[in-house]
Design a protein around this motif. Structure first.
Motif, mmCIF file in Angstrom:
data_model
loop_
_atom_site.group_PDB
_atom_site.id
_atom_site.type_symbol
_atom_site.label_atom_id
_atom_site.label_comp_id
_atom_site.label_asym_id
_atom_site.label_seq_id
_atom_site.Cartn_x
_atom_site.Cartn_y
_atom_site.Cartn_z
ATOM 1 N N ASN A 77 0.836 -1.199 0.000
ATOM 2 C CA ASN A 77 0.000 0.000 0.000
ATOM 3 C C ASN A 77 0.876 1.255 0.000
ATOM 4 O O ASN A 77 0.392 2.352 0.284
ATOM 5 C CB ASN A 77 -0.936 0.013 1.210
ATOM 6 C CG ASN A 77 -0.203 0.208 2.524
ATOM 7 O OD1 ASN A 77 0.910 -0.293 2.705
ATOM 8 N ND2 ASN A 77 -0.811 0.932 3.453
ATOM 9 N N ALA A 78 2.162 1.093 -0.331
ATOM 10 C CA ALA A 78 3.104 2.206 -0.358
ATOM 11 C C ALA A 78 3.452 2.545 -1.805
ATOM 12 O O ALA A 78 4.046 1.720 -2.513
ATOM 13 C CB ALA A 78 4.362 1.859 0.426
ATOM 14 N N GLY A 96 -6.417 3.176 -2.728
ATOM 15 C CA GLY A 96 -6.763 3.907 -1.512
ATOM 16 C C GLY A 96 -6.351 5.359 -1.611
ATOM 17 O O GLY A 96 -5.965 5.852 -2.668
ATOM 18 N N VAL A 97 -6.459 6.057 -0.504
ATOM 19 C CA VAL A 97 -6.119 7.477 -0.431
ATOM 20 C C VAL A 97 -4.703 7.620 0.116
ATOM 21 O O VAL A 97 -4.373 7.064 1.168
ATOM 22 C CB VAL A 97 -7.114 8.232 0.480
ATOM 23 C CG1 VAL A 97 -6.733 9.707 0.586
ATOM 24 C CG2 VAL A 97 -8.542 8.085 -0.053
ATOM 25 N N ALA A 98 -3.850 8.361 -0.594
ATOM 26 C CA ALA A 98 -2.438 8.466 -0.219
ATOM 27 C C ALA A 98 -2.227 9.477 0.904
ATOM 28 O O ALA A 98 -2.813 10.562 0.900
ATOM 29 C CB ALA A 98 -1.603 8.849 -1.428
ATOM 30 N N ILE A 125 -4.452 4.322 2.188
ATOM 31 C CA ILE A 125 -5.295 3.851 3.285
ATOM 32 C C ILE A 125 -6.768 4.027 2.930
ATOM 33 O O ILE A 125 -7.096 4.617 1.907
ATOM 34 C CB ILE A 125 -4.984 4.608 4.605
ATOM 35 C CG1 ILE A 125 -5.277 6.104 4.441
ATOM 36 C CG2 ILE A 125 -3.528 4.397 5.012
ATOM 37 C CD1 ILE A 125 -5.138 6.906 5.732
ATOM 38 N N GLY A 126 -7.630 3.496 3.780
ATOM 39 C CA GLY A 126 -9.062 3.692 3.607
ATOM 40 C C GLY A 126 -9.774 2.497 3.019
ATOM 41 O O GLY A 126 -9.186 1.432 2.807
ATOM 42 N N PRO A 127 -11.072 2.658 2.728
ATOM 43 C CA PRO A 127 -11.909 1.539 2.266
ATOM 44 C C PRO A 127 -11.419 0.868 0.993
ATOM 45 O O PRO A 127 -11.558 -0.344 0.840
ATOM 46 C CB PRO A 127 -13.286 2.202 2.048
ATOM 47 C CG PRO A 127 -13.268 3.401 2.925
ATOM 48 C CD PRO A 127 -11.851 3.895 2.930
ATOM 49 N N LEU A 128 -10.862 1.632 0.056
ATOM 50 C CA LEU A 128 -10.384 1.016 -1.186
ATOM 51 C C LEU A 128 -9.236 0.061 -0.918
ATOM 52 O O LEU A 128 -9.174 -1.036 -1.485
ATOM 53 C CB LEU A 128 -9.954 2.101 -2.177
ATOM 54 C CG LEU A 128 -11.074 2.964 -2.761
ATOM 55 C CD1 LEU A 128 -10.490 4.068 -3.631
ATOM 56 C CD2 LEU A 128 -12.048 2.109 -3.568
ATOM 57 N N ALA A 129 -8.314 0.473 -0.053
ATOM 58 C CA ALA A 129 -7.204 -0.412 0.305
ATOM 59 C C ALA A 129 -7.722 -1.660 1.012
ATOM 60 O O ALA A 129 -7.272 -2.778 0.743
ATOM 61 C CB ALA A 129 -6.207 0.332 1.201
ATOM 62 N N LEU A 150 -5.097 -4.970 8.734
ATOM 63 C CA LEU A 150 -5.733 -5.876 7.781
ATOM 64 C C LEU A 150 -4.689 -6.679 7.027
ATOM 65 O O LEU A 150 -4.860 -7.875 6.778
ATOM 66 C CB LEU A 150 -6.601 -5.078 6.807
ATOM 67 C CG LEU A 150 -7.420 -5.891 5.810
ATOM 68 C CD1 LEU A 150 -8.288 -6.925 6.521
ATOM 69 C CD2 LEU A 150 -8.281 -4.966 4.958
ATOM 70 N N MET A 151 -3.578 -6.037 6.686
ATOM 71 C CA MET A 151 -2.484 -6.737 6.016
ATOM 72 C C MET A 151 -1.944 -7.854 6.910
ATOM 73 O O MET A 151 -1.674 -8.966 6.451
ATOM 74 C CB MET A 151 -1.370 -5.740 5.656
ATOM 75 C CG MET A 151 -0.342 -6.271 4.689
ATOM 76 S SD MET A 151 0.859 -5.004 4.169
ATOM 77 C CE MET A 151 -0.159 -3.996 3.095
ATOM 78 N N VAL A 152 -1.798 -7.559 8.198
ATOM 79 C CA VAL A 152 -1.356 -8.570 9.162
ATOM 80 C C VAL A 152 -2.332 -9.736 9.197
ATOM 81 O O VAL A 152 -1.941 -10.909 9.210
ATOM 82 C CB VAL A 152 -1.217 -7.946 10.573
ATOM 83 C CG1 VAL A 152 -1.065 -9.032 11.637
ATOM 84 C CG2 VAL A 152 -0.029 -6.996 10.615
ATOM 85 N N GLY A 153 -3.611 -9.433 9.187
ATOM 86 C CA GLY A 153 -4.629 -10.469 9.251
ATOM 87 C C GLY A 153 -4.685 -11.365 8.038
ATOM 88 O O GLY A 153 -5.187 -12.492 8.119
ATOM 89 N N ARG A 154 -4.143 -10.890 6.912
ATOM 90 C CA ARG A 154 -4.168 -11.684 5.684
ATOM 91 C C ARG A 154 -2.895 -12.512 5.495
ATOM 92 O O ARG A 154 -2.768 -13.247 4.517
ATOM 93 C CB ARG A 154 -4.341 -10.768 4.461
ATOM 94 C CG ARG A 154 -5.563 -9.863 4.502
ATOM 95 C CD ARG A 154 -6.849 -10.635 4.679
ATOM 96 N NE ARG A 154 -7.078 -11.570 3.578
ATOM 97 C CZ ARG A 154 -8.015 -12.509 3.576
ATOM 98 N NH1 ARG A 154 -8.790 -12.662 4.641
ATOM 99 N NH2 ARG A 154 -8.157 -13.305 2.535
ATOM 100 N N ALA A 155 -1.942 -12.406 6.437
ATOM 101 C CA ALA A 155 -0.637 -13.050 6.271
ATOM 102 C C ALA A 155 -0.491 -14.307 7.109
ATOM 103 O O ALA A 155 -0.980 -14.383 8.242
ATOM 104 C CB ALA A 155 0.469 -12.067 6.641
ATOM 105 N N SER A 156 0.210 -15.298 6.567
ATOM 106 C CA SER A 156 0.518 -16.512 7.321
ATOM 107 C C SER A 156 1.644 -16.274 8.317
ATOM 108 O O SER A 156 1.703 -16.923 9.364
ATOM 109 C CB SER A 156 0.933 -17.636 6.353
ATOM 110 O OG SER A 156 -0.114 -17.944 5.462
#
Length: 272
Positions: free
Chosen positions: A141-142, A162-164, A172-176, A214-220
């Motif tokens: 997201n960077a 998302g919004v930069a 960040i935000g809903p799109l991300a 959310l990124m953390v939650g999607r990672a193994s």
């Protein structure tokens, strides 16, 4: 003006000087041209030019004899953070990149340390070669990381949208969130503003923290990449609990006391 003494060094670059001025303003709220010139061992004309440059970018407000910090909530933009702990972050980035196997899907949030992880991945010789498909996928997201890696043919880049945020280049935000909810990551390298064994990983901005969570939650597997100055510190918005982290990569300045709480929590600690 003692707050600038630590930054005084032979042959200080303009970039380093701007860092010193902004950090002092963030802490003290105002500075004097003559005192700053004496502390940084440059002319008053040089300091005035520096302050005018920063004022043009709306980083401060000029006054007759110096400058004052803007009234907005102060968060040093990423472009002014790159000189902090630079060699430490490069070593952390190299150590992190070694953990990535070919074919992995890697998550990278924004920040100077994760940028070094991206650069280390980009230059890993074993990931290059005659391949018809990219050898590693990076989800980020960077926008600065996406920009650097887009030209690397062995890396497949997925940008969240998302919004930069100008301070961190993070989207960040809903799109991300919508994009991240559709993806699965093998490993995420998480840059943080603070990491405390009891309070967990945190960021100064709640929008960044939410997207990073959310990124953390999607990672193994979750790997925090943080220089030692951020360990044992707390920040405004929590990203995740300590229990969500499997590995911490920090620099060799981290003492046994700095990392004891993380080791006790079952985290593997790598000092680069």
């Amino acid at each position: 003006m003692n707050g600038l003494v630590a930054h005084k060094m032979l042959g200080m670059t303009r970039h380093e000087r701007l860092n010193a001025l902004l950090e002092y303003l963030a802490r003290e709220g105002q500075l004097d041209v003559h005192e700053a010139a004496g502390e940084l061992d440059v002319s008053t004309a040089t300091i005035r030019r520096d302050l005018d440059h920063l004022a043009q970018q709306q980083m401060l407000t000029r006054t007759r004899g110096g400058a004052v910090a803007n009234s907005v909530s102060y968060d040093l933009p990423l472009r002014y953070k790159t000189a902090r702990q630079a060699s430490e972050k490069q070593r952390i980035g190299a150590a992190a990149a070694k953990l990535v196997p070919a074919g992995a899907t890697v998550g990278l949030n924004g920040g100077t340390t994760t940028t070094e992880v991206a650069r280390a991945l980009a230059t890993r010789v074993d990931l290059h070669g005659d391949r018809s498909e990219p050898s590693v996928t990076v989800v980020t997201n960077a926008v600065n990381i996406a920009n650097e890696l887009t030209v690397r043919s062995h890396v497949k880049i997925v940008v969240t949208g998302g919004v930069a945020r100008a301070q961190s280049y993070e989207l960040i935000g809903p799109l991300a969130s919508r994009v991240l909810n559709e993806l699965t990551l093998d490993i995420v390298f998480l840059g943080v503003d603070a990491f405390d064994a009891e309070a967990g990983a945190a960021a100064h901005n709640e929008g960044e923290a939410s997207t990073n969570a959310l990124m953390v939650g999607r990672a193994s597997q979750v790997v925090v990449v943080s220089d030692s100055t951020k360990l044992g510190k707390r920040a405004f918005a929590r990203i995740c609990d300590t229990a969500a982290v499997q590995i911490l990569i920090t620099d060799s300045d981290a003492s046994d006391e700095d990392i004891r709480g993380f080791v006790d929590a079952g985290i593997r600690v790598i000092r680069a």
